[in-house]
Scaffold this motif. Structure first.
Motif, PDB file in Angstrom:
ATOM      1  N   ALA A  70      29.468  83.557  32.287  1.00  0.00           N
ATOM      2  CA  ALA A  70      29.355  84.976  31.942  1.00  0.00           C
ATOM      3  C   ALA A  70      30.715  85.646  32.027  1.00  0.00           C
ATOM      4  CB  ALA A  70      28.375  85.674  32.885  1.00  0.00           C
ATOM      5  N   SER A  71      30.854  86.728  31.266  1.00  0.00           N
ATOM      6  CA  SER A  71      32.089  87.520  31.276  1.00  0.00           C
ATOM      7  C   SER A  71      31.728  88.982  31.494  1.00  0.00           C
ATOM      8  CB  SER A  71      32.840  87.378  29.946  1.00  0.00           C
ATOM      9  OG  SER A  71      33.186  86.038  29.695  1.00  0.00           O
TER      10      SER A  71
ATOM     11  N   VAL B 148      40.068  95.125  30.432  1.00  0.00           N
ATOM     12  CA  VAL B 148      40.164  94.009  31.375  1.00  0.00           C
ATOM     13  C   VAL B 148      38.917  93.139  31.251  1.00  0.00           C
ATOM     14  CG1 VAL B 148      40.281  93.380  33.813  1.00  0.00           C
ATOM     15  CG2 VAL B 148      41.593  95.332  32.959  1.00  0.00           C
ATOM     16  N   THR B 149      39.123  91.813  31.286  1.00  0.00           N
ATOM     17  CA  THR B 149      38.016  90.872  31.163  1.00  0.00           C
ATOM     18  C   THR B 149      38.078  89.863  32.304  1.00  0.00           C
ATOM     19  OG1 THR B 149      37.993  91.056  28.755  1.00  0.00           O
ATOM     20  CG2 THR B 149      36.929  89.131  29.702  1.00  0.00           C
ATOM     21  N   VAL B 150      36.915  89.548  32.882  1.00  0.00           N
ATOM     22  CA  VAL B 150      36.830  88.501  33.896  1.00  0.00           C
ATOM     23  C   VAL B 150      35.734  87.518  33.479  1.00  0.00           C
ATOM     24  CG1 VAL B 150      37.638  90.006  35.751  1.00  0.00           C
ATOM     25  CG2 VAL B 150      35.186  89.766  35.337  1.00  0.00           C
ATOM     26  N   ASP B 151      35.892  86.262  33.897  1.00  0.00           N
ATOM     27  CA  ASP B 151      34.939  85.204  33.547  1.00  0.00           C
ATOM     28  C   ASP B 151      34.468  84.490  34.800  1.00  0.00           C
ATOM     29  OD1 ASP B 151      35.276  85.373  30.582  1.00  0.00           O
ATOM     30  OD2 ASP B 151      37.322  84.735  31.071  1.00  0.00           O
TER      31      ASP B 151
ATOM     32  N   GLU C 177      35.013  93.145  42.252  1.00  0.00           N
ATOM     33  CA  GLU C 177      33.612  93.457  42.533  1.00  0.00           C
ATOM     34  C   GLU C 177      32.676  92.831  41.494  1.00  0.00           C
ATOM     35  OE1 GLU C 177      36.311  96.060  44.519  1.00  0.00           O
ATOM     36  OE2 GLU C 177      36.037  95.831  42.345  1.00  0.00           O
ATOM     37  N   ILE C 178      33.061  92.890  40.235  1.00  0.00           N
ATOM     38  CA  ILE C 178      32.182  92.342  39.198  1.00  0.00           C
ATOM     39  C   ILE C 178      32.197  90.823  39.220  1.00  0.00           C
ATOM     40  CG2 ILE C 178      33.714  92.126  37.195  1.00  0.00           C
ATOM     41  CD1 ILE C 178      30.231  93.775  37.230  1.00  0.00           C
ATOM     42  N   THR C 179      33.335  90.221  39.604  1.00  0.00           N
ATOM     43  CA  THR C 179      33.378  88.763  39.738  1.00  0.00           C
ATOM     44  C   THR C 179      32.391  88.290  40.802  1.00  0.00           C
ATOM     45  OG1 THR C 179      35.688  88.646  39.017  1.00  0.00           O
ATOM     46  CG2 THR C 179      34.838  86.783  40.291  1.00  0.00           C
TER      47      THR C 179
END
Length: 308
Positions: free
Chosen positions: A224-225, A232-235, A279-281
């Motif tokens: 998921a991303s 900004v993008t996190v995976d 936080e979302i990671t």
């Protein structure tokens, strides 16, 4: 309290008898129901807004909610029947045929909106309840009414074959996305919703531009991303497990994300915009962990907190 708003139904799951005949076994389910159950099992203060029947299936759903510690004080009861969803499993992937005409869940109207206590800090919406009218307008009206003071998360969980009036459905989704703080979509959902943009990231950024603070995109076994309004993008990778079936996987992923954000104090209107990459990671990682347990066993059977 996290208030889950949407369908509760009976999944008719195929089973094979000893003589080789296929039959169907009724299991409590529904996208938003599954998320509510998972949140309750993860120890979150969870409530549910839906329409439930007094029939035997409605009683089965009510009992399942109670057993997972979900508050049903805002449920709207009626004598209309319960929605049934017959499930076809192909290599572990679920496909659904819905029987939803004149049911308790579908028949909710905007003039039935409940009064909510101050304890409710976040509302979660999704599933076929955002397609089927009149209940779709009930949920859209609730989201719009509450968006100024409470966090709104939406997972449309697109069932394109179920959509009869695409223009109305798209317009409703646009209204709800505009008031949402968090939007979660699968990669397939995103391709259907957003016609503009070349890549999934570009499509997600266009959704962010419509209002949400963050868009979460799930890609099945590829993880998921999360894409923020600022670009900004996190995976996060999915957890590798032996898959029994995928029923309820995305729904319980959402519960893991919401539970982690709630534990961090980010599910209030004052704090939701402080959700950043770290936080979302962490939230996506917990979502993946919850989903991994769910897909490792039959049906939508989310884990309890002690199982993680």
């Amino acid at each position: 309290m996290i208030l889950c708003c949407g369908e509760a139904l009976i999944d008719m799951i195929p089973t094979v008898s000893t003589d080789g005949q296929t039959s169907f076994t009724p299991h409590a389910g529904g996208a938003v129901f599954n998320t509510a159950i998972a949140l309750g099992r993860l120890g979150q203060d969870t409530g549910f807004v839906t329409g439930l029947s007094h029939d035997l299936f409605g009683q089965q759903l009510t009992q399942a909610l109670a057993e997972s510690h979900v508050d049903c004080s805002h449920v709207i009861h009626s004598d209309l029947p319960t929605t049934l969803a017959f499930v076809q499993l192909t290599e572990g992937q679920a496909r659904y045929t819905f029987y939803d005409e004149n049911t308790a869940g579908r028949s909710l109207t905007p003039d039935q909106l409940p009064d909510l206590p101050e304890a409710v800090t976040a509302l979660y919406f999704g599933g076929i309840s955002l397609i089927s009218e009149p209940c779709a307008e009930f949920y859209a009206a609730l989201a719009e009414r509450e968006a100024d003071g409470r966090v709104i998360m939406i997972d449309p969980n697109i069932r394109a074959a179920f959509v009869k009036d695409e223009a109305r459905y798209r317009a409703r989704l646009e209204r709800m996305v505009a008031v949402a703080d968090i939007v979660k979509v699968s990669d397939e959902d995103l391709e259907w919703i957003m016609r503009d943009g070349e890549t999934l990231t570009e499509k997600a950024q266009l959704i962010c531009a419509a209002g949400p603070h963050v868009v979460i995109v799930t890609r099945g076994a590829d993880g998921a991303s999360a894409i923020f309004a600022g670009g900004v993008t996190v995976d996060v990778m999915a957890q590798r497990v032996a898959i029994v079936d995928t029923v309820g996987a995305g729904d319980t992923f959402n519960a893991g994300v919401l539970a982690k954000l709630a534990e961090g104090g980010f599910l209030s209107k004052q704090s939701v915009t402080r959700i950043g990459p770290q936080e979302i990671t962490e939230a996506l990682a917990q979502g993946a962990a919850v989903a991994a347990v769910t897909v490792s066993r039959a049906g939508a059977n989310p884990p309890w907190a002690h199982e993680l």
